[in-house]
Motif scaffolding. Structure first.
Motif, short mmCIF file in Angstrom:
data_model
loop_
_atom_site.label_atom_id
_atom_site.label_comp_id
_atom_site.label_asym_id
_atom_site.label_seq_id
_atom_site.Cartn_x
_atom_site.Cartn_y
_atom_site.Cartn_z
N TYR A 238 -7.59 -7.82 -1.87
CA TYR A 238 -6.82 -7.17 -0.82
C TYR A 238 -7.75 -6.49 0.18
CZ TYR A 238 -3.52 -4.14 1.55
OH TYR A 238 -2.77 -3.50 2.51
N SER B 158 -9.91 -7.75 -6.44
CA SER B 158 -8.71 -7.23 -7.07
C SER B 158 -7.61 -7.01 -6.04
CB SER B 158 -9.01 -5.92 -7.80
OG SER B 158 -9.39 -4.91 -6.86
N PRO C 190 -4.19 -4.35 -5.52
CA PRO C 190 -3.60 -3.12 -6.05
C PRO C 190 -2.39 -3.39 -6.94
CG PRO C 190 -4.10 -2.89 -3.72
CD PRO C 190 -4.31 -4.33 -4.05
N TRP C 191 -2.22 -2.56 -7.95
CA TRP C 191 -1.11 -2.77 -8.88
C TRP C 191 0.24 -2.70 -8.18
CZ3 TRP C 191 2.73 0.74 -9.42
CH2 TRP C 191 2.47 2.08 -9.06
N GLN C 192 0.31 -1.97 -7.08
CA GLN C 192 1.59 -1.85 -6.38
C GLN C 192 2.06 -3.20 -5.83
OE1 GLN C 192 -1.04 0.14 -5.88
NE2 GLN C 192 -0.42 2.29 -5.76
N ARG D 255 1.95 -6.06 -7.48
CA ARG D 255 2.21 -7.01 -8.57
C ARG D 255 3.66 -7.42 -8.69
NH1 ARG D 255 -1.53 -4.22 -13.32
NH2 ARG D 255 -3.53 -4.39 -12.20
N ALA E 259 -3.36 5.99 2.51
CA ALA E 259 -3.99 5.85 1.21
C ALA E 259 -3.39 6.85 0.23
CB ALA E 259 -5.50 6.06 1.33
N ALA E 260 -3.57 6.57 -1.05
CA ALA E 260 -3.09 7.49 -2.08
C ALA E 260 -3.67 8.89 -1.84
CB ALA E 260 -3.50 6.99 -3.46
N TYR F 140 1.72 3.31 -1.45
CA TYR F 140 0.59 3.89 -2.18
C TYR F 140 0.73 5.38 -2.43
CZ TYR F 140 -1.40 -0.57 -0.84
OH TYR F 140 -1.60 -1.91 -0.65
#
Length: 291
Positions: free
Chosen positions: A39, A45, A47-49, A51, A240-241, A270
């Motif tokens: 990404y 990888s 981000p899990w968000q 998935r 961003a987080a 996020y």
């Protein structure tokens, strides 16, 4: 991981009550375990968000059914994945059931793995988007629709209805991050969709992110004998987080004050653990800060 996809309608209805002027969906089909491209174009990888993702047309239809005022947008629908006739039907349907509130944000995406998953060659993405735009224009604005014999799709002259509520067609916004996509937007789009990455503490530059690409596309549009004023922009803000609502609000207000872009929206993915309650709380706070 509780995504609460069954509460899309609730979020849409309550966000409208908070004063949201638009509601937006993205478009994903898979998140590769070992992606060919990570990404953002870096790393290996995703981000899990990312998935899991609800079908965008399901989400838009749910939102359309429970709201009256907000625009319903796609940012960004990956147009080359879809047979253009089916895409035209789905987008027309959203515009009809929402009584003319669709904003069609289209692009080519960034994941070769997703193209593999839907059976569309990655290298054909630009040509397929161009053909898709041809089909959308024809289906939305003519009746009967003229025969189409394209490089990737064909259909006979036909009556294809219902047409969208908006005339002559719903607005089409395109991604414009590369020279090729900027030229396409200059020729064919009602506007572009820049993206502002906002981190804790701010640091967003409206000139670089919004004004510069918009001016470039407008110059190209003028060279195509279009009125550059006909090309606008809608800004997506990706915090961003850990980014505070005040920093997000600052990005919205700076966009309003330092550019001629009047429409921006915030991607909350996020910032919250996929909780509808927390998402609504955060949306309300950002809306209050930007009134």
């Amino acid at each position: 991981m509780d995504q609460q996809f069954d509460q899309v309608a609730r979020f849409a209805r309550e966000a409208e009550g908070l004063g949201a002027g638009s509601l937006w969906v993205g478009d994903r089909v898979l998140a590769a375990v070992r992606p060919a491209v990570g990404y953002g174009g870096a790393g290996d990888s995703i981000p899990w968000q990312m998935r899991a993702a609800l079908d965008p047309f399901v989400a838009l239809s749910a939102a359309a059914a429970v709201t009256e005022r907000p625009l319903l947008g796609t940012s960004t629908l990956i147009a080359p994945w879809y047979p253009p006739l089916l895409l035209a039907r789905s987008l027309s349907g959203v515009d009809v059931v929402s009584r003319g509130r669709l904003v069609a944000g289209l692009g080519t995406g960034w994941s070769p793995d997703e193209y593999e998953g839907v059976g569309v060659p990655w290298k054909e993405r630009g040509a397929r988007l161009d053909e898709c735009l041809d089909v959308l224009e024809s289906v939305w604005t003519t009746d009967p629709v003229v025969r189409h014999d394209g490089a990737h799709h064909a259909y006979p002259a036909a009556h294809i209805n219902p047409k969208p509520v908006q005339r002559p067609r719903p607005p089409v916004y395109l991604s414009a991050f590369s020279p090729a996509s900027q030229r396409r937007a200059a020729r064919r789009a009602d506007g572009i969709m820049p993206v502002a990455m906002v981190a804790p503490g701010g640091g967003y530059d409206p000139t670089a992110v919004v004004s510069a690409p918009l001016q470039q596309v407008r110059r190209l549009a003028e060279a195509e004998d279009r009125d550059p004023a006909d090309v606008g922009a809608i800004l997506r803000i990706n915090p961003a987080a850990g980014t505070a609502p005040e920093d997000i609000a600052d990005a919205v207000l700076r966009t309003r004050d330092e550019t001629d872009v009047e429409h921006a929206f915030v991607d909350l993915v996020y910032l919250v653990e996929q909780s509808v309650e927390r998402s609504l709380e955060l949306a309300g706070r950002i809306l209050d800060l930007t009134r």
